[in-house]
Design a protein around this motif. Structure first.
Motif, short mmCIF file in Angstrom:
data_model
loop_
_atom_site.label_atom_id
_atom_site.label_comp_id
_atom_site.label_asym_id
_atom_site.label_seq_id
_atom_site.Cartn_x
_atom_site.Cartn_y
_atom_site.Cartn_z
N CYS A 21 0.86 -1.17 0.00
CA CYS A 21 0.00 0.00 0.00
C CYS A 21 0.90 1.23 0.00
N TRP A 35 -5.42 -3.19 7.08
CA TRP A 35 -5.84 -3.93 5.88
C TRP A 35 -7.22 -4.52 6.15
N ARG A 37 -10.75 -6.53 4.01
CA ARG A 37 -11.10 -7.28 2.81
C ARG A 37 -12.61 -7.42 2.71
N ARG A 44 -17.47 -6.01 4.49
CA ARG A 44 -16.04 -5.77 4.64
C ARG A 44 -15.61 -6.11 6.07
N TYR A 94 -8.23 -4.02 0.86
CA TYR A 94 -8.10 -2.57 0.90
C TYR A 94 -7.14 -2.17 2.02
N TRP A 108 -9.23 5.57 2.57
CA TRP A 108 -9.26 4.25 1.96
C TRP A 108 -8.64 4.30 0.58
N GLN A 110 -8.06 2.21 -3.20
CA GLN A 110 -8.80 1.28 -4.04
C GLN A 110 -8.28 -0.11 -3.75
N GLY A 111 -9.10 -1.09 -3.93
CA GLY A 111 -8.74 -2.43 -3.54
C GLY A 111 -7.91 -3.15 -4.57
#
Length: 118
Positions: A21, A35, A37, A44, A94, A108, A110-111
């Protein structure tokens, strides 16, 4: 602070991936980092976090012992080393940041997609 996660991909069960990241705009040395997901059809969830103070870590039970979060404040980077991957780890991952005094993660990226096949 702007965040961008990368490093996802497709891997077989038992394999490893390292997510990265990259932060910009502000130094992450002032932020708790995490982190998260989200799998299809699911909410999430938090995966791992590391505080700015004392670098305290938290891991969800589902990843404890397999995943490791780390940060390099000098490079403005956060990492998630994922080992012994399982199909249930399949999700969009993310990275996020929050001020230590904040209850919620405010920033945040982008994933990045992680797909684990059996």
């Amino acid at each position: 602070v702007q965040l961008q996660a990368f490093g996802g991909g497709s891997v077989q069960a038992g394999g490893s991936l390292r997510l990265s990241c990259a932060a910009s705009g502000r130094t992450i040395s002032n932020y708790d980092m995490g982190w998260f997901r989200q799998a299809p059809g699911k909410e999430r969830e938090v995966v791992a976090t590391m505080s700015v103070l004392f670098r305290r870590t938290y891991y969800s039970d589902s990843v404890k012992g397999r995943f490791t979060i780390s940060r390099d404040n000098a490079k403005n980077m956060v990492y998630l080393q994922m080992n012994s991957l399982k199909p249930e780890d399949t999700a969009v991952y993310y990275c996020a940041a929050k001020a230590p005094a904040s209850r919620n993660y405010d920033y945040w990226g982008q994933g990045t997609q992680v797909t684990v096949s059996s």
